[in-house]
Design an enzyme around this catalytic site. Structure first.
Site, PDB file in Angstrom:
ATOM      1  N   HIS A   1      -8.234   1.307  -0.704  1.00  0.00           N
ATOM      2  CA  HIS A   1      -8.139   0.414  -1.862  1.00  0.00           C
ATOM      3  C   HIS A   1      -9.503  -0.104  -2.300  1.00  0.00           C
ATOM      4  O   HIS A   1      -9.645  -1.258  -2.698  1.00  0.00           O
ATOM      5  CB  HIS A   1      -7.162  -0.734  -1.569  1.00  0.00           C
TER       6      HIS A   1
ATOM      7  N   SER B 121       0.833  -1.204   0.000  1.00  0.00           N
ATOM      8  CA  SER B 121       0.000   0.000   0.000  1.00  0.00           C
ATOM      9  C   SER B 121       0.871   1.259   0.000  1.00  0.00           C
ATOM     10  O   SER B 121       1.662   1.467  -0.922  1.00  0.00           O
ATOM     11  CB  SER B 121      -0.969  -0.035   1.194  1.00  0.00           C
TER      12      SER B 121
END
Length: 303
Positions: free
Chosen positions: A190, A86
């Site tokens: 996300h 991430s």
């Protein structure tokens, strides 16, 4: 062959940067970065409480700064590959030479602020699911309207969605899943909930001039080793609203012949996954400067 990896949001803990500031020049570097992005990284890394550093706009720059600081303390190291989970992808982009440290911190500051703003629109969250069959778990999540936001491998999937959807998941977990653990994060990262942040990050990325990576850069999008700096930057932008495929990153590590993995500060999460998913690969997490000697020895054997 060595891979250097950087953790994502949630790895930070109160005071975790305190011992690192004892290294020569570390406090000055953090102070300079703080001035450049308008965020007191020294305070947040040493004195701020858990609630303060859970803030997305704070956590993300703090993690990238910690990764850069701890990696520099290793000395001159050229890994065979780099990757980040991430927000850790921005740290990895700096490791690979795609972005200068200052550009990486500027970009992550924009990312954190934009994602925090997007998260404030709807009450959302994330939860880790441990165990179970991945296909059955994903199907169950989709039935509840949740997104499999992190496919981490080693029996771990992180679901994301509204607060009500997370609550429903806790009450109705997929067959075979041992535990559902709500995470202390401030949004459904996300997922489509982060779509408003993509445009802001894209605008910030246009001002940057990325270089092609000096080493293999393994992307969260699909586990591909990306060789173009422009493509790395494009993927960094789009990944904000798309699932993290850390499982595929680890498959690529295996294909590349990785034999050792070092996770930069605040290490622990990715090494824990690697111990289960990459048998035979030596792992080391940089938690404090006390881990540096062991990391240098591992580098000498594998870099």
């Amino acid at each position: 062959m060595l891979v250097l990896v950087a953790p994502g949001q949630g790895a930070q803990t109160p005071g975790f940067l305190t011992p690192w500031l004892e290294l020569p020049g570390a406090a000055d570097r953090l102070a300079a970065w703080s001035d450049a992005i308008g965020l007191d990284l020294v305070h947040h890394g040493t004195e701020a409480d858990a609630d303060a550093i859970r803030d997305t706009a704070v956590a993300q720059p703090l993690l990238v700064a910690a990764g850069l600081l701890s990696a520099s303390a290793l000395g001159d190291v050229t890994p065979g590959a780099v990757a980040g989970h991430s927000v850790g992808e921005i740290t990895a982009a700096a490791f690979a030479g795609v972005l200068e440290d200052s550009a990486a911190l500027s970009l992550v500051r924009t990312r954190g602020l934009a994602m925090a703003e997007a998260a404030a629109v709807t009450e959302t969250g994330m939860a880790a699911l441990l165990g179970g069959d991945p296909d059955m778990t994903v199907a169950h999540l989709e039935k509840l309207g949740l997104t499999p936001a992190n496919m981490n491998g080693a029996g771990q999937i992180v679901a994301a969605g509204t607060a009500a959807q997370i609550e429903a998941l806790v009450e109705d977990k997929p067959e075979g899943v041992r535990r559902v653990v709500p995470l202390k994060v401030a949004g459904a990262f996300h997922t489509h909930h982060m779509a408003p942040a993509v445009d802001k990050l894209a605008a910030a990325a246009e001002a940057l001039t990325p270089a092609d990576p000096r080493v293999a850069y393994v992307s969260n999008k699909d586990g591909a080793a990306v060789s173009s700096g422009a493509e790395v930057l494009q993927r960094l932008v789009g990944q904000v609203a798309n699932p993290v495929r850390w499982d595929l990153c680890m498959e690529t590590f295996q294909k590349l012949g990785v034999t050792a993995l070092i996770e930069v500060c605040p290490g622990g999460t990715l090494t824990g996954i690697a111990k289960r998913a990459l048998p035979g690969v030596k792992t080391l997490a940089l938690k404090t400067p006390d881990d540096l000697d062991a990391a240098r020895a591992l580098i000498a054997d594998h870099a």
